[in-house]
Design a protein around this motif. Structure first.
Motif, PDB file in Angstrom:
ATOM      1  N   THR A   1      39.152 -10.242  15.736  1.00 44.89           N
ATOM      2  CA  THR A   1      38.247 -10.060  16.879  1.00 44.89           C
ATOM      3  C   THR A   1      37.783  -8.625  17.069  1.00 44.89           C
ATOM      4  O   THR A   1      36.686  -8.379  17.565  1.00 44.89           O
ATOM      5  N   GLY A   2      38.620  -7.665  16.701  1.00 47.55           N
ATOM      6  CA  GLY A   2      38.322  -6.266  16.969  1.00 47.55           C
ATOM      7  C   GLY A   2      39.323  -5.680  17.956  1.00 47.55           C
ATOM      8  O   GLY A   2      40.211  -6.388  18.462  1.00 47.55           O
TER       9      GLY A   2
ATOM     10  N   LYS B   1      34.218  -3.684  16.675  1.00 45.61           N
ATOM     11  CA  LYS B   1      34.066  -5.108  16.413  1.00 45.61           C
ATOM     12  C   LYS B   1      34.795  -5.511  15.136  1.00 45.61           C
ATOM     13  O   LYS B   1      34.804  -4.772  14.152  1.00 45.61           O
ATOM     14  N   GLY B   2      35.384  -6.707  15.169  1.00 47.83           N
ATOM     15  CA  GLY B   2      36.048  -7.254  14.004  1.00 47.83           C
ATOM     16  C   GLY B   2      35.083  -8.075  13.155  1.00 47.83           C
ATOM     17  O   GLY B   2      33.911  -8.260  13.502  1.00 47.83           O
ATOM     18  N   PRO B   3      35.553  -8.611  12.038  1.00 46.83           N
ATOM     19  CA  PRO B   3      34.679  -9.363  11.116  1.00 46.83           C
ATOM     20  C   PRO B   3      34.150 -10.676  11.687  1.00 46.83           C
ATOM     21  O   PRO B   3      33.256 -11.272  11.089  1.00 46.83           O
ATOM     22  N   ILE B   4      34.680 -11.131  12.826  1.00 44.74           N
ATOM     23  CA  ILE B   4      34.176 -12.364  13.430  1.00 44.74           C
ATOM     24  C   ILE B   4      32.755 -12.177  13.942  1.00 44.74           C
ATOM     25  O   ILE B   4      32.023 -13.145  14.139  1.00 44.74           O
ATOM     26  N   PHE B   5      32.332 -10.917  14.123  1.00 46.61           N
ATOM     27  CA  PHE B   5      30.980 -10.630  14.602  1.00 46.61           C
ATOM     28  C   PHE B   5      30.000 -10.688  13.429  1.00 46.61           C
ATOM     29  O   PHE B   5      29.416  -9.683  13.014  1.00 46.61           O
TER      30      PHE B   5
ATOM     31  N   THR C   1      36.922 -12.123  23.845  1.00 47.21           N
ATOM     32  CA  THR C   1      37.404 -11.407  25.020  1.00 47.21           C
ATOM     33  C   THR C   1      38.548 -10.492  24.615  1.00 47.21           C
ATOM     34  O   THR C   1      39.564 -10.952  24.090  1.00 47.21           O
ATOM     35  N   VAL C   2      38.363  -9.196  24.846  1.00 48.00           N
ATOM     36  CA  VAL C   2      39.378  -8.194  24.516  1.00 48.00           C
ATOM     37  C   VAL C   2      39.607  -7.321  25.739  1.00 48.00           C
ATOM     38  O   VAL C   2      38.655  -6.764  26.293  1.00 48.00           O
ATOM     39  N   ASP C   3      40.855  -7.257  26.174  1.00 51.22           N
ATOM     40  CA  ASP C   3      41.224  -6.447  27.352  1.00 51.22           C
ATOM     41  C   ASP C   3      40.370  -6.800  28.567  1.00 51.22           C
ATOM     42  O   ASP C   3      39.910  -5.924  29.321  1.00 51.22           O
TER      43      ASP C   3
END
Length: 318
Positions: free
Chosen positions: A82-83, A98-102, A132-134
Motif C-alpha cells: 500500500t505504501g 505510494k506502494g505498487p498497488i497504485f 487507507t494509511v494512518d
C-alpha cells in the motif's frame, strides 16, 4: 464506424494481441478482459508452468497503462503493497510514499505465499478502490484490476486465501494443460525468441474506461436476472453447501455477463453467457460442508445446479 463501435472493437484487439504470445487459452484471455471491463479482479489458479504469469503480463502489455508486479513472499509487509508515511527531512513533515498497488494493472504473483495479514491489505484496495494509511484515504488509479496467481498443488510455505478475500475476486479460472498441437505450437513459437518482447499495446486506460461505461448499458432481461437469482438460491439451499453465493456474487455475475456480452459484440445478455461464466464467478465463493472442500467439488456442484435450473426462453432484445 462509430466511436462506440471503434472502442468495442478494441476489446477484440486485446484478445488478438495476447494470441501473439499465448497459444490457445482464448477463453482465459476473454475472462480476464471480462473482469477488467466489469471492474472486477481475477484469480488464476493452476499447476506451475502453465503460463499464468505470462498471460497476465501479456494482458498488461497490451494496454498502455501503469503496470506493477508484486511478488508475494512470507516476509512481505502490508506497507510494501500500500505504501508508507515517512519523515521527509527536507520538508520537515511526513510524506506518503505510494506502494505498487497504485497502478492500473497489478499482478499479485503467488498471492498465497504471503501471510494473512499481508493478504488483508488487498481487501480495501480491491473492493473500495482506495488505500487507507494512518487514517487518511488515497484513491487508486482507474481502471484498476488485480490479477492474482497461485499454484494449485503447493502447500509448503503457503497460506490459504480466506473466504472474504476469495469473494472479492470476480472470477477464479484455471489455465489447464495445452493439447499436443498447442504444445507443439508453443515450442515452435518460442524456439527462436520470446514473442512477449515485441508485444505492442493496442489501447490505453482511457479506452478501457469507455469500455466499462459502455458495458454498463448492455441490456439484461428480467428473466435473465431471475435465472441468475434462481442459481444463487440453489447454492444457499444445497445440502452440501454451508454458505452459498452472497449478494455481492449475484451483482458480480450481472456485471460479468454484461461485460462478456460486450466483448462478444452484443448489446444484450443471453442464458448461454450465464452458463459460460457461472463456474468461474460462483464456485470459489461457496463454503462447503466438512469433507467436501475440494475445488473440483465446488465446480461440480455449480454444474449440477445449472442442470436443474430452468433456462428462460424469452427474446433477450429490448
Amino acid at each position: 464506424m462509430s466511436d462506440k463501435e471503434t472502442i468495442q472493437k478494441k476489446a477484440t484487439l486485446i484478445s488478438d494481441n495476447i494470441k501473439n504470445v499465448i497459444v490457445g487459452k482464448l477463453d482465459v484471455s476473454d475472462m480476464i478482459l471480462t473482469a477488467l471491463i466489469a471492474r472486477g479482479h481475477v484469480l488464476l489458479e493452476d499447476v506451475p508452468g502453465t503460463g499464468k504469469t505470462m498471460i497476465a503480463k501479456s494482458f498488461a502489455k497490451s494496454i498502455d497503462a501503469a503496470f506493477s508486479r508484486i511478488q508475494f513472499t512470507p516476509d512481505l509487509l502490508p506497507s510494501d503493497i500500500t505504501g508508507i508515511n515517512y519523515y521527509n527531512q527536507k520538508m520537515g513533515d511526513f510524506t506518503f510514499r505510494k506502494g505498487p498497488i497504485f497502478s492500473n494493472i497489478v499482478l499479485a504473483d503467488e498471492i498465497n505465499r504471503a501471510t494473512p495479514r499481508t493478504q488483508s491489505a488487498l481487501l480495501e484496495c480491491m473492493e473500495e478502490r482506495q488505500v487507507t494509511v494512518d487514517g487518511e484515504s488515497y484513491p487508486l488509479n482507474m481502471p484498476f484490476i488485480v490479477i492474482a496467481t497461485q499454484n494449485l498443488i503447493e502447500t509448503a510455505g503457503t497460506y490459504q486465501l480466506p473466504e472474504a478475500q476469495l469473494d472479492r475476486f470476480l472470477l477464479k479460472i484455471s489455465m489447464g494443460y495445452p493439447d499436443k498441437q498447442e504444445e507443439l505450437a508453443i515450442l515452435n513459437r518460442f524456439k527462436g525468441s520470446n514473442p512477449f518482447d515485441t508485444l505492442k499495446n493496442v489501447c490505453d486506460g482511457q479506452d478501457i474506461q469507455k469500455m466499462c461505461a459502455e458495458a454498463k448499458n448492455v441490456f439484461v432481461h428480467e428473466s435473465i436476472m431471475n435465472y441468475i437469482i434462481d442459481i444463487v438460491v440453489k447454492t444457499r439451499e444445497h445440502e452440501n453447501i454451508a454458505i452459498g453465493v452472497s449478494p455481492r456474487g449475484t451483482l458480480n455475475m450481472v456485471n460479468a455477463v454484461r461485460a462478456y456480452a460486450y466483448i462478444k459484440g452484443r448489446q444484450y445478455v443471453t442464458p448461454e453467457d450465464v452458463k459460460k461464466l457461472a463456474v468461474s464467478v460462483f464456485a470459489h465463493r461457496l463454503v462447503l460442508k466438512h469433507g467436501m472442500t475440494r475445488q473440483d467439488n465446488r465446480q461440480t456442484i455449480i454444474k449440477d445446479i445449472l442442470d436443474t435450473v430452468v433456462v428462460p426462453t424469452e427474446d433477450w432484445l429490448k
